[in-house]
Design an enzyme around this catalytic site. Structure first.
Site, PDB file in Angstrom:
ATOM      1  N   GLY A 156      25.409  56.727  79.024  1.00  0.00           N
ATOM      2  CA  GLY A 156      24.494  56.975  77.905  1.00  0.00           C
ATOM      3  C   GLY A 156      25.185  56.640  76.597  1.00  0.00           C
ATOM      4  O   GLY A 156      26.336  57.000  76.396  1.00  0.00           O
ATOM      5  N   ARG A 184      24.229  51.436  83.357  1.00  0.00           N
ATOM      6  CA  ARG A 184      24.681  52.256  84.479  1.00  0.00           C
ATOM      7  C   ARG A 184      24.751  51.298  85.661  1.00  0.00           C
ATOM      8  O   ARG A 184      23.787  50.609  85.974  1.00  0.00           O
ATOM      9  CB  ARG A 184      23.717  53.423  84.702  1.00  0.00           C
ATOM     10  CG  ARG A 184      23.772  54.389  83.503  1.00  0.00           C
ATOM     11  CD  ARG A 184      23.185  55.743  83.818  1.00  0.00           C
ATOM     12  NE  ARG A 184      23.585  56.725  82.819  1.00  0.00           N
ATOM     13  CZ  ARG A 184      22.789  57.189  81.865  1.00  0.00           C
ATOM     14  NH1 ARG A 184      21.563  56.776  81.765  1.00  0.00           N
ATOM     15  NH2 ARG A 184      23.243  58.100  81.006  1.00  0.00           N
ATOM     16  N   ASP A 197      31.536  61.310  81.158  1.00  0.00           N
ATOM     17  CA  ASP A 197      32.227  61.719  82.378  1.00  0.00           C
ATOM     18  C   ASP A 197      32.171  60.640  83.472  1.00  0.00           C
ATOM     19  O   ASP A 197      33.190  60.317  84.097  1.00  0.00           O
ATOM     20  CB  ASP A 197      31.557  63.021  82.847  1.00  0.00           C
ATOM     21  CG  ASP A 197      32.181  63.541  84.105  1.00  0.00           C
ATOM     22  OD1 ASP A 197      33.375  63.847  84.058  1.00  0.00           O
ATOM     23  OD2 ASP A 197      31.483  63.617  85.133  1.00  0.00           O
ATOM     24  N   THR A 234      29.931  60.377  74.071  1.00  0.00           N
ATOM     25  CA  THR A 234      28.721  60.997  74.625  1.00  0.00           C
ATOM     26  C   THR A 234      28.237  62.064  73.656  1.00  0.00           C
ATOM     27  O   THR A 234      29.055  62.750  73.038  1.00  0.00           O
ATOM     28  CB  THR A 234      28.991  61.641  76.006  1.00  0.00           C
ATOM     29  OG1 THR A 234      27.877  62.494  76.337  1.00  0.00           O
ATOM     30  CG2 THR A 234      30.242  62.479  76.054  1.00  0.00           C
ATOM     31  N   ASP A 260      26.865  64.722  74.532  1.00  0.00           N
ATOM     32  CA  ASP A 260      26.825  66.025  75.223  1.00  0.00           C
ATOM     33  C   ASP A 260      27.983  66.970  74.901  1.00  0.00           C
ATOM     34  O   ASP A 260      27.879  68.167  75.127  1.00  0.00           O
ATOM     35  CB  ASP A 260      26.819  65.809  76.743  1.00  0.00           C
ATOM     36  CG  ASP A 260      25.501  65.228  77.232  1.00  0.00           C
ATOM     37  OD1 ASP A 260      24.600  65.041  76.400  1.00  0.00           O
ATOM     38  OD2 ASP A 260      25.391  64.949  78.433  1.00  0.00           O
ATOM     39  N   ASP A 278      30.659  67.224  76.617  1.00  0.00           N
ATOM     40  CA  ASP A 278      30.995  67.842  77.905  1.00  0.00           C
ATOM     41  C   ASP A 278      32.326  67.354  78.472  1.00  0.00           C
ATOM     42  O   ASP A 278      32.617  67.526  79.645  1.00  0.00           O
ATOM     43  CB  ASP A 278      29.874  67.558  78.938  1.00  0.00           C
ATOM     44  CG  ASP A 278      29.632  66.083  79.144  1.00  0.00           C
ATOM     45  OD1 ASP A 278      30.134  65.269  78.341  1.00  0.00           O
ATOM     46  OD2 ASP A 278      28.936  65.721  80.111  1.00  0.00           O
ATOM     47  N   ARG A 334      22.282  67.978  80.242  1.00  0.00           N
ATOM     48  CA  ARG A 334      21.906  68.315  81.622  1.00  0.00           C
ATOM     49  C   ARG A 334      22.835  69.367  82.214  1.00  0.00           C
ATOM     50  O   ARG A 334      22.415  70.265  82.909  1.00  0.00           O
ATOM     51  CB  ARG A 334      21.963  67.046  82.485  1.00  0.00           C
ATOM     52  CG  ARG A 334      20.596  66.584  82.903  1.00  0.00           C
ATOM     53  CD  ARG A 334      20.682  65.394  83.798  1.00  0.00           C
ATOM     54  NE  ARG A 334      21.433  64.312  83.186  1.00  0.00           N
ATOM     55  CZ  ARG A 334      21.199  63.036  83.417  1.00  0.00           C
ATOM     56  NH1 ARG A 334      20.231  62.682  84.223  1.00  0.00           N
ATOM     57  NH2 ARG A 334      21.935  62.101  82.860  1.00  0.00           N
TER      58      ARG A 334
HETATM   59  P1  ADP Z   1      28.313  58.737  81.391  1.00  0.00           P
HETATM   60  O1  ADP Z   1      29.537  57.924  81.247  1.00  0.00           O
HETATM   61  O2  ADP Z   1      27.507  58.803  80.137  1.00  0.00           O
HETATM   62  O3  ADP Z   1      28.567  60.091  82.021  1.00  0.00           O
HETATM   63  P2  ADP Z   1      27.167  57.803  83.934  1.00  0.00           P
HETATM   64  O4  ADP Z   1      27.441  59.070  84.672  1.00  0.00           O
HETATM   65  O5  ADP Z   1      25.814  57.197  84.123  1.00  0.00           O
HETATM   66  O6  ADP Z   1      27.312  57.958  82.363  1.00  0.00           O
HETATM   67  O7  ADP Z   1      28.291  56.754  84.345  1.00  0.00           O
HETATM   68  C1  ADP Z   1      28.316  55.465  83.781  1.00  0.00           C
HETATM   69  C2  ADP Z   1      28.781  54.477  84.778  1.00  0.00           C
HETATM   70  O8  ADP Z   1      30.134  54.779  85.170  1.00  0.00           O
HETATM   71  C3  ADP Z   1      28.023  54.457  86.110  1.00  0.00           C
HETATM   72  O9  ADP Z   1      26.849  53.708  86.049  1.00  0.00           O
HETATM   73  C4  ADP Z   1      29.032  53.792  87.016  1.00  0.00           C
HETATM   74  O10 ADP Z   1      29.054  52.411  86.840  1.00  0.00           O
HETATM   75  C5  ADP Z   1      30.369  54.378  86.498  1.00  0.00           C
HETATM   76  N1  ADP Z   1      30.709  55.535  87.324  1.00  0.00           N
HETATM   77  C6  ADP Z   1      30.159  56.763  87.341  1.00  0.00           C
HETATM   78  N2  ADP Z   1      30.714  57.553  88.267  1.00  0.00           N
HETATM   79  C7  ADP Z   1      31.634  56.808  88.899  1.00  0.00           C
HETATM   80  C8  ADP Z   1      32.554  57.039  89.991  1.00  0.00           C
HETATM   81  N3  ADP Z   1      32.617  58.212  90.617  1.00  0.00           N
HETATM   82  N4  ADP Z   1      33.349  56.024  90.353  1.00  0.00           N
HETATM   83  C9  ADP Z   1      33.302  54.834  89.721  1.00  0.00           C
HETATM   84  N5  ADP Z   1      32.473  54.544  88.716  1.00  0.00           N
HETATM   85  C10 ADP Z   1      31.644  55.503  88.294  1.00  0.00           C
HETATM   86  O1  F6P Z   2      24.774  62.032  78.889  1.00  0.00           O
HETATM   87  C1  F6P Z   2      24.033  61.777  77.748  1.00  0.00           C
HETATM   88  C2  F6P Z   2      22.553  62.069  77.963  1.00  0.00           C
HETATM   89  O2  F6P Z   2      21.887  61.833  76.753  1.00  0.00           O
HETATM   90  C3  F6P Z   2      22.244  63.480  78.484  1.00  0.00           C
HETATM   91  O3  F6P Z   2      22.250  64.458  77.483  1.00  0.00           O
HETATM   92  C4  F6P Z   2      20.884  63.264  79.095  1.00  0.00           C
HETATM   93  O4  F6P Z   2      20.633  64.224  80.087  1.00  0.00           O
HETATM   94  C5  F6P Z   2      20.990  61.885  79.656  1.00  0.00           C
HETATM   95  O5  F6P Z   2      22.016  61.216  78.952  1.00  0.00           O
HETATM   96  C6  F6P Z   2      19.714  61.097  79.574  1.00  0.00           C
HETATM   97  O6  F6P Z   2      19.900  59.921  80.277  1.00  0.00           O
HETATM   98  P1  F6P Z   2      18.948  58.642  80.167  1.00  0.00           P
HETATM   99  O7  F6P Z   2      19.425  57.852  79.010  1.00  0.00           O
HETATM  100  O8  F6P Z   2      19.172  57.927  81.445  1.00  0.00           O
HETATM  101  O9  F6P Z   2      17.554  59.129  79.980  1.00  0.00           O
END
Ligand code: ADP
Ligand code: F6P
Length: 322
Positions: free
Chosen positions: A14, A75, A106, A128, A130, A132, A174
């Site tokens: 995000g 993603r 994360d 982010t 969040d 978090d 979330r």
């Molecule tokens: P954020 O970084 O905002 O938490 P996501 O959880 O959607 O967002 O993670 C972003 C991208 O990071 C995912 O689409 C994926 O490509 C990569 N990613 C997430 N989790 C893993 C994991 N356990 N191992 C490797 N790559 C990951």
């Molecule tokens: O992690 C950032 C965030 O904005 C969260 O607060 C929210 O739950 C989520 O991303 C929303 O994701 P998307 O952009 O896929 O709707």
């Protein structure tokens, strides 16, 4: 002697306000220190698609004040697999890129951790809204998101007070209630519902009813999305008290717009520090600022630690909004 000569930067997951300021800081700090620097388009997806371009000073001009990310974000499912991660590391090696800065949350850190274990010198920056991510007081974008929520609640409060109504405001988060907590405290919300703390909607509803009877002219309930939907909370409040709150779901509005000066400064400092650590030969670290000091923590530790919720601040917010 620098441990890296050619580095890349990507934004992932995000987006958040201030990611552009972080990209700018990484690019310009790298150039200033004599490195070559590449921008990866669309996060790990762009890496697997070899969608990289060389950055110069002008590539990051006029972006410090912009929300979103000029590198775009994505993603990427393929990168969740060990084959995808191996391919990403191979592509970086093939291109002669010996360091990578990942700006994201994360999930993006999990990806950076995998690349680091595959031998790529990697640094994570907490991007982010969040807040978090542990081992940093704040993440890039959080301050802006909270300002947006506070501004929205100020506006809602005007009309709620005129009509002696109550408002349920659903905010992002979330798994983390920090946006709700900080915005709730800053705007004097009567109730703050977060995933980290158990709550009783019946008790909140009856308290709100009593407050109206005692002369309060509005009731603001901030709900983190991870604590329940705003509509659902509002329905329960009506059921328990007869009060009919108006519901506002702020949604992605919270992720856009110009970053605050705090987010720009945080992003600039963290971006510069990440480049410095890469040059010094460090790898596999998540960069943060704790009590004003830079902190570089093993990404592995960061992704396996849950951020502590500030219960003291939560209790203060509720005490002050009686
Ligand atoms: P954020 O970084 O905002 O938490 P996501 O959880 O959607 O967002 O993670 C972003 C991208 O990071 C995912 O689409 C994926 O490509 C990569 N990613 C997430 N989790 C893993 C994991 N356990 N191992 C490797 N790559 C990951
Ligand atoms: O992690 C950032 C965030 O904005 C969260 O607060 C929210 O739950 C989520 O991303 C929303 O994701 P998307 O952009 O896929 O709707």
């Amino acid at each position: 002697m620098s441990a890296v000569k050619k580095i890349a930067v990507l934004t992932s997951g995000g987006d958040s306000q201030g990611m552009n300021a972080a990209v700018r800081a990484v690019v310009r700090s790298a150039l200033f220190r004599g490195l070559e620097v590449y921008g990866v388009q669309r996060g790990y997806q762009g890496l697997l698609n070899r969608d990289l371009r060389q950055m110069d000073l002008r590539s990051v001009g006029d972006i410090i004040q912009r929300g979103g990310t000029i590198l775009q974000t994505a993603r990427c499912k393929d990168f969740m697999t060990s084959e995808g991660q191996q391919r990403g590391a191979d592509i970086l090696r093939e291109l002669g890129i010996d360091g990578l800065v990942v700006i994201g949350g994360d999930g993006s850190y999990q990806g950076a951790n995998k690349l680091s274990k595959l031998g790529i010198k990697t640094m994570g920056l907490p991007g982010t809204i969040d807040n978090d991510i542990p081992f940093t007081d704040f993440t890039i974008g959080f301050d802006t998101a909270v300002s947006i929520v506070v501004d929205a609640i100020n506006k809602l409060r005007d009309t709620m007070t005129s009509h002696e109504r109550s408002s349920v405001v659903e905010v992002m988060g979330r798994h983390c209630g920090d946006i709700a907590l900080y915005a709730g405290l800053a705007s004097g919300a009567e109730a703050i519902l977060v995933p980290e703390v158990p709550f009783d909607v019946k008790e909140i509803s009856l308290r709100m009813k009593e407050n109206f009877q005692k002369g309060k002219r509005h009731g603001i309930v901030v709900v983190a999305e991870g604590a329940g939907g705003g509509e659902d909370v509002s329905r329960q409040i009506t059921e328990y008290s007869g009060i009919e709150p108006r519901v506002t779901v702020l949604g992605h509005i919270q992720r856009g717009g110009a970053p605050t000066h705090n987010d720009r400064i945080l992003a600039s400092r963290l971006g510069d520090y990440a480049v410095k650590r890469l040059i010094e030969g460090d790898s596999g670290k998540a960069i943060g600022i704790v009590n004003g000091e830079f902190v570089a923590t093993d990404i592995d530790k960061v992704v396996n630690t849950k951020k502590q919720f500030n219960l003291e601040m939560y209790e203060l917010a509720l005490r002050l909004s009686q």
